[in-house]
Design a protein around this motif. Structure first.
Motif, PDB file in Angstrom:
ATOM      1  N   UNK A 190      -5.549 -42.697  13.213  1.00  0.00           N
ATOM      2  CA  UNK A 190      -5.768 -43.878  12.395  1.00  0.00           C
ATOM      3  C   UNK A 190      -4.883 -43.852  11.151  1.00  0.00           C
ATOM      4  N   UNK A 191      -4.505 -45.025  10.675  1.00  0.00           N
ATOM      5  CA  UNK A 191      -3.799 -45.129   9.408  1.00  0.00           C
ATOM      6  C   UNK A 191      -4.809 -44.883   8.296  1.00  0.00           C
ATOM      7  N   UNK A 192      -4.536 -43.862   7.504  1.00  0.00           N
ATOM      8  CA  UNK A 192      -5.487 -43.480   6.460  1.00  0.00           C
ATOM      9  C   UNK A 192      -5.618 -44.575   5.398  1.00  0.00           C
ATOM     10  N   UNK A 193      -6.783 -44.622   4.758  1.00  0.00           N
ATOM     11  CA  UNK A 193      -6.943 -45.407   3.540  1.00  0.00           C
ATOM     12  C   UNK A 193      -7.435 -44.475   2.442  1.00  0.00           C
ATOM     13  N   UNK A 194      -7.863 -45.043   1.333  1.00  0.00           N
ATOM     14  CA  UNK A 194      -8.333 -44.189   0.235  1.00  0.00           C
ATOM     15  C   UNK A 194      -9.841 -44.270   0.051  1.00  0.00           C
ATOM     16  N   UNK A 195     -10.541 -44.649   1.140  1.00  0.00           N
ATOM     17  CA  UNK A 195     -11.996 -44.644   1.087  1.00  0.00           C
ATOM     18  C   UNK A 195     -12.547 -43.235   1.191  1.00  0.00           C
ATOM     19  N   UNK A 196     -13.774 -43.032   0.698  1.00  0.00           N
ATOM     20  CA  UNK A 196     -14.366 -41.692   0.705  1.00  0.00           C
ATOM     21  C   UNK A 196     -15.773 -41.668   1.280  1.00  0.00           C
ATOM     22  N   UNK A 197     -16.266 -42.792   1.805  1.00  0.00           N
ATOM     23  CA  UNK A 197     -17.603 -42.847   2.386  1.00  0.00           C
ATOM     24  C   UNK A 197     -17.474 -42.877   3.902  1.00  0.00           C
ATOM     25  N   UNK A 198     -18.020 -41.860   4.559  1.00  0.00           N
ATOM     26  CA  UNK A 198     -17.959 -41.796   6.008  1.00  0.00           C
ATOM     27  C   UNK A 198     -19.221 -42.324   6.650  1.00  0.00           C
TER      28      UNK A 198
END
Length: 741
Positions: free
Chosen positions: A229-237
């Motif tokens: 997957x193209x990473x994002x800068x989210x931190x909630x899984x």
């Protein structure tokens, strides 16, 4: 059937031409060997044959679309140096005015995207497909940067050259030729690449090998990449709508290119075969929850793209001014583009049971594209006339296959969103013909020229009834076809007061024919919602002016341009309530906006100093609104700029780049406006003297791990996830190795 029979004929012609080229090469070699043997038998010494020098005629003929003062080129070396692996990378390096919408799969130039930007590869249009109902959109990115020799970005409509679809500009791709791989003075060459990209944790490699034997050259290129997957800068899984991390994914991308070129006194004849495929599997965790309809581990989606083409090519550059033509280029092609989007899972609460979908949209085409030019004098006037012809036949097909646990009747309200095993629009047979001519007229030694041009385009859409379309939930009969034509004139003035300085002004008209989805989609069911096409849509037209200047050379120079365009019958969609109550969840319809206007500026500059330091910068700004309502046009991105400071020696170099964009203007229906941002990229390269032809490149992107957004990739009508879910990658790393032989 017409396309299939044409495909068979093209493949037969391809095999016949390949046999002819091989026979010609064999006959030439045999004749030369016999002549040499005869000379040796006649005398005491052998007469050495004169070596054959093959000119790179393929590279000498620039694509006519890119022959414009509004065009800029990114070469294969610049693609490598900037570690460009996808279209978005252009927008943070060589082309800040170019964007890519990952949702629709379309290129964006000057605030216009999707099929308002014409994308071509080796003179062949790559169609943009719009699947309104199911989401199998796009196709413009169905290529591999490793297979390219250059990318030209043409800004604005050059009506006499492009035809329908180039309102925003053109994205012009050229694939590798044997001469791009074979070094001067050699008869063979190779390029091998290996790379790691941290933004999607992908590993990939490519290899291109070319060989020249007498007057024949052959090229093979192949590439493979496996990523996630193209990473994002989210931190909630986790699962559900609270997830802000990107959904896990795996993809495989493959590309293959084969070319054979036969060089003769009357031009270069060639065969090209190309294959591209990317298949992606996503664990759609954001759509799953412990108590929801889809439970953890029970809902996956797919996103696949495949493009194949076979073409017969001809290129000619005259050796003498007495020739009938100075240049000629022609390509006869077959191409098939397929987009697939699907899902598979198990429903736990609504219509309990297995569920899967495979939605596809396909465009098959066969066509011809050719152009030529001739220069001549009439008194004190020097003319360069360029002309061309474009003919294509295509078939567009859309279908959704699937399974769920709906009972009879099939279209009961409880299943109103689940209808499948149907086409949401008829198959459409399309035909188009375009012809253009322009004349660059230079006035004596005044360094002033005028280029009037005119293009004629005709298109015809013919819907075909199919059992899959008749079986759709909302079938109301076969819609009528549409046919129309347009003349598109232009006039360009240019003045060169000195070498490396050009001032230009251009007026041009252009148009875009409605695409088949905008005309014919009919997706919905009573009790739910519906999306309607509009068979009465009118073609979009534009009328624009542009002024600018191109200055300097590779060491010091730049470009400044300003433009203003008006658009009539701009095609858009709107959502509304159904006053009859048949579709309580609303109606989406296409319509023509009467008047839209866009204006903007583009600036770039660069300077190389003798001490190895170099600087460059670029800015792109577009303002686009509906002139009557004042609404912002969704496809217009905020102003963007990039500034680079670098240092280079003979064997190594480094660049620090600052990329910044303004905040997004408030658009109708927005509940999230992308804020402005500024990020830094640091890249470097090294060519060790101990290993000839080896180059190592590395980069740290978004050094300070900034959370930022690309407005083209953020939904304008509302966000179903936390905003960070739509953010761009944080700090990532790239490493590439290139070896040339």
């Amino acid at each position: 059937m017409v396309v299939r029979r044409s495909r068979s004929a093209l493949l037969a012609c391809t095999a016949f031409l390949a046999l002819g080229l091989a026979t010609t090469s064999f006959a030439q070699t045999a004749t030369q060997n016999e002549d040499a043997a005869g000379e040796a038998a006649k005398g005491d010494r052998v007469t050495n044959l004169k070596p054959i020098v093959v000119k790179s005629k393929a590279k000498a003929s620039k694509d006519v679309l890119a022959d414009s003062p509004t065009a800029s080129e990114t070469t294969a070396k610049e693609i490598d140096d900037n570690q460009i692996t996808r279209i978005e990378d252009l927008g943070r390096s060589t082309e800040v005015g170019v964007g890519f919408n990952r949702t629709t799969g379309g290129v964006n130039i000057r605030g216009l995207g999707d099929d308002r930007v014409l994308t071509t590869v080796d003179g062949i249009e790559i169609p943009f497909m719009l699947d309104v109902a199911r989401g199998a959109d796009g196709g413009a990115n169905s290529f591999d940067f490793n297979a390219l020799s250059s990318v030209d970005v043409v800004r604005g409509a050059d009506s006499s050259r492009a035809g329908s679809g180039a309102l925003g500009g053109a994205f012009v791709l050229r694939t590798l030729e044997p001469e791009d791989v074979i070094a001067p003075g050699s008869t063979w060459g190779g390029v091998f690449k290996f790379g790691y990209n941290g933004d999607d944790r992908s590993l990939g490699g490519s290899a291109a090998v070319a060989k020249r034997i007498d007057n024949t050259a052959v090229l093979f290129e192949g590439a493979y990449t496996h990523g996630h997957e193209l990473e994002n800068n989210g931190d909630v899984g986790g699962y559900s709508t609270k997830r802000s991390k990107a959904d896990p994914a795996d993809y495989n991308q493959r590309n293959g290119l084969f070319k054979i070129r036969q060089y003769t006194d009357i031009g270069t004849f060639g065969i090209t075969a190309e294959h591209f495929n990317k298949d992606k599997d996503i664990d759609a965790m954001h759509s799953q929850s412990p108590t929801g309809n889809f439970r953890p581990g029970n809902y996956d989606t797919t996103d696949n793209t495949e493009r194949n083409r076979v073409s017969l090519d001809y290129k000619y550059d005259a050796e003498s001014a007495d020739s009938l033509l100075d240049t000629a280029n022609a390509v006869f092609y077959w191409q098939n583009l397929l987009r697939e989007e699907g899902a598979e899972g198990y429903r736990y609460t609504s219509v309990i049971g297995d569920y899967w979908r495979r939605n596809e949209m396909e465009d098959r085409s066969i066509g011809f594209n050719g152009n030529g030019s001739k220069a001549f004098d009439t008194g004190d006037l020097h003319h360069k006339v360029t002309f061309g012809l474009d003919v294509a036949f295509n078939k567009v097909h859309q279908y959704s296959a699937g399974k769920d646990s709906c009972g009879d009747p099939r279209w009961a309200f409880s299943c109103s969103f689940l209808h499948t095993n149907q086409s949401d629009m008829p198959d459409v047979d399309g035909k188009r013909v375009g012809a253009f001519v322009d004349d660059k007229i230079e006035f004596g030694s005044s360094n002033f020229s005028l280029t009037p041009g005119l293009r004629f385009d005709w298109y015809d859409y013919s819907p075909k009834n199919t059992s899959a379309y008749r079986d759709s939930a909302n079938y109301e009969g076969l819609p009528s076809g549409q046919s129309d034509s347009r003349f598109s004139p232009k006039l360009r003035a240019s003045y060169q007061p000195q070498d490396n300085v050009e001032l230009y002004a251009q007026w041009a008209m252009a148009f875009r024919a409605p695409n088949v989805s905008e005309l014919y989609v009919n997706y919905g069911v009573p009790g739910g919602y519906v999306s309607y096409g509009n068979p009465d849509l009118k073609p979009e037209t534009s009328n624009g002016i542009e002024i600018g200047t191109n200055l300097g050379d590779d060491d010091f120079g730049g470009h400044i341009g300003a433009f203003y365009n008006k658009y009539k019958n701009f095609i858009d969609s709107e959502n509304s309530a159904d006053p009859t109550g048949t579709y309580p969840l609303g109606i989406t319809e296409y319509f023509n906006r009467a008047n839209v206007r866009m204006f903007g500026v583009e600036v770039n500059a660069h300077k190389k100093f003798d001490n190895g330091i170099h600087v460059k910068g670029a800015l792109a700004y577009v303002n686009g609104k509906d002139s009557d309502t004042g609404e912002w046009i969704d496809s217009v991105a905020p102003a963007k700029a990039a500034f680079t400071l670098g240092y280079a020696t003979e064997v190594w170099g480094t660049d620090l780049t600052f990329i910044t964009a303004t905040s997004e203007p408030k658009k109708t229906g927005d509940n999230f406006r992308t804020p402005g941002y500024g990020i830094f990229d640091l890249t470097g390269w090294w060519e060790p003297e101990q290993v000839k032809g080896l180059t190592l490149r590395a980069g740290v992107y978004n050094i300070f791990n900034k959370t930022y957004y690309d407005s083209l990739n953020v939904a304008s009508t509302g966000l179903s996830q936390p905003s960070a879910y739509y953010s761009e990658p944080g700090r990532t790393f790239k490493l590439t190795l290139t070896q040339r032989f």
